[in-house]
Scaffold this motif. Sequence first.
Motif, mmCIF file in Angstrom:
data_model
loop_
_atom_site.group_PDB
_atom_site.id
_atom_site.type_symbol
_atom_site.label_atom_id
_atom_site.label_comp_id
_atom_site.label_asym_id
_atom_site.label_seq_id
_atom_site.Cartn_x
_atom_site.Cartn_y
_atom_site.Cartn_z
ATOM 1 N N VAL A 1 -12.595 -0.107 -44.167
ATOM 2 C CA VAL A 1 -12.267 -1.518 -44.095
ATOM 3 C C VAL A 1 -11.270 -1.711 -42.960
ATOM 4 C CG1 VAL A 1 -11.328 -3.503 -45.336
ATOM 5 C CG2 VAL A 1 -12.617 -1.772 -46.573
ATOM 6 N N ALA A 2 -11.471 -2.732 -42.160
ATOM 7 C CA ALA A 2 -10.618 -2.959 -40.996
ATOM 8 C C ALA A 2 -9.154 -3.104 -41.400
ATOM 9 C CB ALA A 2 -11.087 -4.210 -40.255
ATOM 10 N N ASP A 3 -8.275 -2.662 -40.524
ATOM 11 C CA ASP A 3 -6.835 -2.601 -40.792
ATOM 12 C C ASP A 3 -6.224 -3.972 -41.063
ATOM 13 O OD1 ASP A 3 -4.247 -1.111 -40.760
ATOM 14 O OD2 ASP A 3 -3.885 -2.411 -39.029
ATOM 15 N N ASN A 4 -6.845 -5.048 -40.572
ATOM 16 C CA ASN A 4 -6.272 -6.382 -40.717
ATOM 17 C C ASN A 4 -6.397 -6.977 -42.111
ATOM 18 O OD1 ASN A 4 -5.531 -6.497 -38.020
ATOM 19 N ND2 ASN A 4 -7.490 -7.391 -37.382
ATOM 20 N N PHE A 5 -7.186 -6.360 -42.986
ATOM 21 C CA PHE A 5 -7.534 -7.012 -44.240
ATOM 22 C C PHE A 5 -6.940 -6.366 -45.489
ATOM 23 C CE2 PHE A 5 -10.870 -7.864 -41.163
ATOM 24 C CZ PHE A 5 -10.949 -9.249 -41.233
ATOM 25 N N ILE A 6 -6.825 -5.056 -45.503
ATOM 26 C CA ILE A 6 -6.417 -4.360 -46.718
ATOM 27 C C ILE A 6 -4.985 -3.845 -46.597
ATOM 28 C CG2 ILE A 6 -6.890 -2.388 -48.231
ATOM 29 C CD1 ILE A 6 -8.903 -4.607 -48.470
ATOM 30 N N PRO A 7 -4.111 -4.177 -47.552
ATOM 31 C CA PRO A 7 -2.756 -3.623 -47.539
ATOM 32 C C PRO A 7 -2.787 -2.092 -47.571
ATOM 33 C CG PRO A 7 -2.966 -5.373 -49.180
ATOM 34 C CD PRO A 7 -4.351 -5.086 -48.686
ATOM 35 N N LYS A 8 -1.839 -1.481 -46.896
ATOM 36 C CA LYS A 8 -1.840 -0.018 -46.814
ATOM 37 C C LYS A 8 -1.724 0.640 -48.184
ATOM 38 C CE LYS A 8 -0.442 0.980 -42.087
ATOM 39 N NZ LYS A 8 0.554 1.648 -41.216
ATOM 40 N N TRP A 9 -0.991 -0.025 -49.074
ATOM 41 C CA TRP A 9 -0.836 0.579 -50.397
ATOM 42 C C TRP A 9 -2.154 0.647 -51.163
ATOM 43 C CZ3 TRP A 9 -2.107 -2.593 -54.453
ATOM 44 C CH2 TRP A 9 -2.064 -3.978 -54.235
ATOM 45 N N MET A 10 -3.131 -0.234 -50.803
ATOM 46 C CA MET A 10 -4.432 -0.197 -51.483
ATOM 47 C C MET A 10 -5.265 0.999 -51.054
ATOM 48 S SD MET A 10 -5.247 -2.242 -53.862
ATOM 49 C CE MET A 10 -7.016 -2.251 -53.915
ATOM 50 N N THR A 11 -5.057 1.484 -49.825
ATOM 51 C CA THR A 11 -5.865 2.603 -49.322
ATOM 52 C C THR A 11 -5.161 3.945 -49.488
ATOM 53 O OG1 THR A 11 -4.982 2.268 -47.092
ATOM 54 C CG2 THR A 11 -7.034 1.141 -47.644
ATOM 55 N N LYS A 12 -3.990 3.941 -50.087
ATOM 56 C CA LYS A 12 -3.248 5.187 -50.295
ATOM 57 C C LYS A 12 -4.032 6.137 -51.191
ATOM 58 C CE LYS A 12 1.066 7.039 -52.164
ATOM 59 N NZ LYS A 12 2.314 6.724 -52.892
ATOM 60 N N ILE B 1 -1.557 -10.479 -47.893
ATOM 61 C CA ILE B 1 -0.562 -9.421 -48.138
ATOM 62 C C ILE B 1 -0.472 -8.492 -46.933
ATOM 63 C CG2 ILE B 1 0.017 -7.438 -49.593
ATOM 64 C CD1 ILE B 1 -1.369 -8.870 -51.910
ATOM 65 N N ARG B 2 -1.637 -8.166 -46.372
ATOM 66 C CA ARG B 2 -1.659 -7.277 -45.198
ATOM 67 C C ARG B 2 -0.952 -7.930 -44.011
ATOM 68 N NH1 ARG B 2 -0.354 -3.131 -42.857
ATOM 69 N NH2 ARG B 2 -1.536 -2.535 -41.014
ATOM 70 N N LYS B 3 -1.152 -9.246 -43.855
ATOM 71 C CA LYS B 3 -0.489 -9.968 -42.767
ATOM 72 C C LYS B 3 1.027 -9.907 -42.926
ATOM 73 C CE LYS B 3 -0.676 -14.445 -40.387
ATOM 74 N NZ LYS B 3 -1.250 -15.820 -40.418
ATOM 75 N N HIS B 4 1.492 -10.046 -44.163
ATOM 76 C CA HIS B 4 2.921 -9.955 -44.454
ATOM 77 C C HIS B 4 3.437 -8.538 -44.172
ATOM 78 C CE1 HIS B 4 6.714 -10.961 -46.378
ATOM 79 N NE2 HIS B 4 6.606 -9.881 -47.150
ATOM 80 N N GLU B 5 2.634 -7.534 -44.545
ATOM 81 C CA GLU B 5 2.986 -6.135 -44.282
ATOM 82 C C GLU B 5 3.172 -5.891 -42.787
ATOM 83 O OE1 GLU B 5 1.070 -3.211 -47.734
ATOM 84 O OE2 GLU B 5 0.135 -3.373 -45.779
ATOM 85 N N LYS B 6 2.248 -6.412 -42.000
ATOM 86 C CA LYS B 6 2.306 -6.197 -40.550
ATOM 87 C C LYS B 6 3.527 -6.869 -39.929
ATOM 88 C CE LYS B 6 -1.612 -5.981 -38.199
ATOM 89 N NZ LYS B 6 -2.920 -6.329 -37.649
ATOM 90 N N LYS B 7 3.916 -8.035 -40.469
ATOM 91 C CA LYS B 7 5.117 -8.690 -39.984
ATOM 92 C C LYS B 7 6.338 -7.823 -40.232
ATOM 93 C CE LYS B 7 3.915 -13.606 -40.159
ATOM 94 N NZ LYS B 7 4.208 -14.907 -40.844
ATOM 95 N N ASN B 8 6.384 -7.212 -41.438
ATOM 96 C CA ASN B 8 7.501 -6.328 -41.766
ATOM 97 C C ASN B 8 7.517 -5.088 -40.878
ATOM 98 O OD1 ASN B 8 8.349 -8.053 -43.790
ATOM 99 N ND2 ASN B 8 7.257 -6.969 -45.416
#
Length: 464
Positions: free
Chosen positions: A306-317, A452-459
């Motif tokens: 799944v492209a990096d822009n859509f899924i929060p990193k914690w979901m793919t852990k 959520i992923r967008k918020h993660e990337k901002k952080n």
Amino acid sequence: MIDFVTIISFENIFYPFQNQGLSVVISWIFLLFAYVIPYELIVSQMSLTFDNQSGGLASWVRRGSNDTLGYWTSWMYWVQSVPYIVDVSNSVIVSFSWMFLGNNTLDKRMSTFWFGMLTFAIILIFILLENVFKNSLEILSLVGGGAMFVMSVLFVLLAGYAVMNGAPIATQPFNWGSFMPNFSLKYFSTTGLLIFAMSGAELAAPYIVQMRDPKHEFPKAMWLLALMTAFLTIFGTLALSMFFNANHIPHDFKMNGPYYAFSLLGQSLGLGKILMYIFAVVQAIFMMAQLAVLLDASSRVFAGDVADNFIPKWMTKKNKNGRPVHSYMMTSGLSLFLLLLTGTLPNINTIYNWLLNINGIISPYMTCWVFFAFLAVRWQQKKFHSDYTFIKNRTGALLVGGWCLLFTFVCATLGFIPQEADFGTKAFDQQLLMNIITVIVLFGLGFIMPMIRKHEKKNELSEI
């Protein structure tokens, strides 16, 4: 066998038989040639086109169109498995109740609350077991799938033997007129369940890399799958008509029908309940195999590509065993939501039937992506290479793919109509509302993940 345990089982022929009676034989034959064979050969081409992609169906759509549609495919593919996981867990409980009680009294002995809690406990136990025991998936699939197919064939053969030796045919009249479908709104609203019963072949795509010779073996596997499905649905339904009157079917047929069938078969052969107990054990193993495959394969699809822009990193852990642990947590949470929703229904039989019906909506909507991916690839076929091509003529391929997509979408949409309640009753209104809420929640949550992923990337950027 990994594919077979997720697609068709002996119990899959019971709810279409209750919904459509003997005419479902015509429906099965029509679907076999007009839908199942094209569908599974489309899966063959797509699997071999993207045989190095870990995301399965999500990879097909992403490569054939864009990242956004690829994300939505992965989300819908993952989330559509949740009602089925709950449904399969219910079936595990039912199979054990027949093993220990030997009858259909589960509904009277257990409240809907404890039925829901026990279902949730089974889901959690299987998630833990998959992370502890290696190769549990392959072993359960081989044993469960093989045993279930043997039991299904045995039922068909012994039913034929019983009739040839004087056992009466329960469905009367048993003539050509009985097989003719009644093309009503109810008939078409139940067809989504037939698609649900026969779909899922694409679930095997992530495992294609484990085959010795995918180019030749995978299409052969799909043909064998189609033949096994045809045998079980057509001849299994005919065998059911030997023991059950298609015009007067028990109200709990979808939940307890398979056990009634083997009980009646055993009685007609002078074997008592022994066949029923054997089936209950096989059914328990088979359903546990389904649960293992569903939990493993659906989470792999979601975390696989799944492209990096859509899924929060914690979901793919992933943990040390390569399992997407947070995908499992989301599965548990949504399963609990469904179980709380079913707690508003009056009894276990109604819960069982409603979960089946919701699968007849959500699963076909997801299957639409298979045909969308095929259409996208064949439209741009110069960009893609496959060792296997279904219908070499581009126009013909697009027509077949378009037909399958349209048919699937219409049947899924008609599935919103409640099938176990009469129009105008409170039960009808409640189940219709539950259908709408479930689809909105399960599919609607897909909008939150990119946020959520967008918020993660901002952080991430602020920390640099």
